[in-house]
Design a protein around this motif. Structure first.
Motif, short mmCIF file in Angstrom:
data_model
loop_
_atom_site.label_atom_id
_atom_site.label_comp_id
_atom_site.label_asym_id
_atom_site.label_seq_id
_atom_site.Cartn_x
_atom_site.Cartn_y
_atom_site.Cartn_z
N CYS A 123 56.69 8.71 116.09
CA CYS A 123 56.47 7.62 115.12
C CYS A 123 57.81 7.25 114.53
CB CYS A 123 55.50 8.07 114.02
SG CYS A 123 55.33 6.90 112.65
N LYS A 142 47.39 11.66 111.30
CA LYS A 142 48.04 10.74 110.38
C LYS A 142 48.10 11.32 108.97
CE LYS A 142 47.53 5.99 108.64
NZ LYS A 142 46.77 4.73 108.79
N ALA A 157 52.22 10.16 110.62
CA ALA A 157 52.38 9.36 111.84
C ALA A 157 51.42 8.18 111.79
CB ALA A 157 52.09 10.20 113.07
N GLY A 158 51.97 6.96 111.85
CA GLY A 158 51.14 5.77 111.79
C GLY A 158 51.01 5.17 110.41
N GLY A 189 50.80 2.18 112.94
CA GLY A 189 50.31 2.89 114.12
C GLY A 189 50.15 2.05 115.36
N CYS A 237 52.87 3.70 117.76
CA CYS A 237 52.76 5.12 118.07
C CYS A 237 51.34 5.58 118.31
CB CYS A 237 53.38 5.97 116.95
SG CYS A 237 52.49 5.87 115.37
#
Length: 478
Positions: A397, A423, A428-429, A435, A438
């Protein structure tokens, strides 16, 4: 003077949106065509800015006459007052059932919210009786060590740079990944004077031979592929099939890539790595439909694309969808779907039943092309074990700088089994792209199928715009 004609808002001015706009306008519907770009055409018909004085822009396209017909028809309808074309308008939300006391004869059922201009801070609202989503698709990004180096870009990004600005990112390129898009990207770069050191395709070409029925039904596509193959031979581009990029190398920017052969299970074969010097890597692994607006409206999805019926209607009354947003299938399929959607929307807004016999050629083309691209989807898939190339230090990410190791720890150490949990545990995202970039990689590392995540808005919106929602000016006079 009040215009009492039914009003259709078309979002997206690529092949599907253009075909739908022209078809609807020709059948008595007032159309507002809304697009984020400065000129119509989308990615497929992207053209250099007028200031560049390109002498032969058609050299970058193989369907230029189709574009000219669409462009001329759009200009005619704009001039006649049938179509309002809003450029540089970034749609972030479509609401239904609001502002019903406004608009022509009180029919308004939808409000399209957009941000105007490069700064995307000026709010604009378009009220319409129906909406047609032609929002296209975006590239699937699968990370690997070194993919964040300057000089590494998506295959579509390389193509957009060449078409839109007549520029390339370097002198020596490797084009890699999987899918039909790699062919026009490699040949386009070679024709522009770039030395294409290799075209690296992870798929086994023998897999195409098992799709003979679907391929034979589309001789035009076969001829198109043959033309690309001839151009690759003419430019002496090395073709490496059943190979993949293992790593990109460089200090401040890309200097070389390592590629390796794949076995029949999709794993890298030991001892086959080779290093190729280059300053550009254009890599692509297919595309995904843009469904953000459809999801906020509550439209049903089929897999990753918007579900539509034979008229291109979604399951939400008053909402049609066409083109890549319903499933990835190329420009010709988008044109067919857009034509059908535009005719259907016009008929129903005018209070009549659509006549399917009026779009028989488009429907026949749609059926054949859907079968063709369904066959290609079974062939052009990323290597089965592509996640094995992501090291613990590989950034997955980019927005939040979350590594493969952090995601694996969330999955293996903390028990995360889906993208949402990863997440929450890793961020991440959670960045600017929410997102979109990724998402497939996070899903792959989590061992779950990728599915679009429903978001309240299709793009980031300034808080001031949200605070003034409902106060925005109309994009046109009703």
């Amino acid at each position: 003077m009040t215009d009492d004609r039914p009003h259709l808002a078309v979002i997206g001015a690529g092949p599907a949106g253009l075909a739908a706009t022209v078809a609807a306008a020709a059948h008595g519907v007032r159309v507002t065509l809304i697009d984020s770009a400065a000129q119509a055409g989308g990615q497929f018909y992207r053209r250099p800015a007028a200031e560049l004085n390109a002498r032969r822009p058609q050299a970058l396209h193989h369907q230029w006459r189709t574009w000219e017909r669409l462009s001329d028809a759009l200009a005619h309808h704009v001039g006649a007052g049938h179509v309002t074309h809003l450029t540089d308008h970034h749609v972030w939300l479509v609401e239904r059932g609001l502002n019903e006391k406004s608009g022509a004869a009180g029919r308004t059922a939808f409000t399209v919210h957009a941000l105007l201009g490069p700064g995307q801070e000026s709010p604009v609202e378009v009220r319409a009786d129906a909406v047609l989503l032609a929002t296209g698709g975006y590239e699937k990004v699968l990370p690997f060590p070194g993919w964040t180096l300057p000089g590494v870009l998506t295959a579509g990004g390389a193509q957009a740079m060449l078409k839109g600005s007549l520029a390339v990112s370097g002198r020596t390129a490797v084009v890699a990944g999987t899918g039909p898009l790699l062919l026009p990207v490699a040949t386009g770069l070679a024709a522009a004077g770039v030395e294409v050191a290799a075209l690296v395709e992870s798929t086994d070409p023998k897999a195409l031979a098992r799709q003979t029925r679907a391929l034979a039904a589309q001789p035009g596509k076969i001829a198109e592929g043959a033309q690309y193959a001839a151009q690759l031979l003419r430019h002496r581009v090395t073709l490496l099939t059943r190979h993949t990029v293992v790593e990109a190398h460089g200090d401040e920017r890309l200097e070389a890539v390592t590629v390796a052969a794949l076995d029949t299970d999709g794993r890298v074969r030991p001892g086959t790595a080779r290093r190729i010097a280059c300053d550009t890597l254009a890599v692509g692994h297919g595309m995904l439909p843009h469904t953000d607006l459809a999801e906020t409206l509550g439209c049903r999805l089929d897999g990753t694309g918007v579900h539509v019926d034979d008229e291109q209607r979604t399951d939400i009354p008053g909402v049609w969808a066409a083109g890549e947003t319903t499933g990835i299938g190329g420009a010709a399929l988008s044109l067919a779907e857009g034509h059908i959607a535009g005719r259907s929307a016009a008929a129903r807004l005018n209070g009549t039943d659509p006549d399917p016999s009026s779009w028989v050629p488009a429907a026949k083309s749609r059926t054949g092309l859907r079968e063709f691209f369904a066959a290609l989807d079974t062939v052009y898939a990323p290597p089965a074990h592509w996640t094995g190339l992501i090291t613990d230090a590989t950034v997955v990410c980019r927005c939040e700088e979350v590594t493969g190791g952090a995601i694996r720890e969330a999955v293996d150490g903390l028990g995360a089994g889906d993208v949402r949990t990863v997440k929450l545990l890793t961020r991440a995202g959670m960045g600017w792209c929410q997102g979109r970039m990724c998402g497939p990689a996070v899903a792959g590392l989590a061992g779950c199928a990728f599915a679009p995540s429903r978001r309240p808005f299709a793009r980031p919106v300034p808080l001031g715009v949200l605070a003034r929602a409902g106060e925005a000016g109309e994009a046109e006079d009703d």
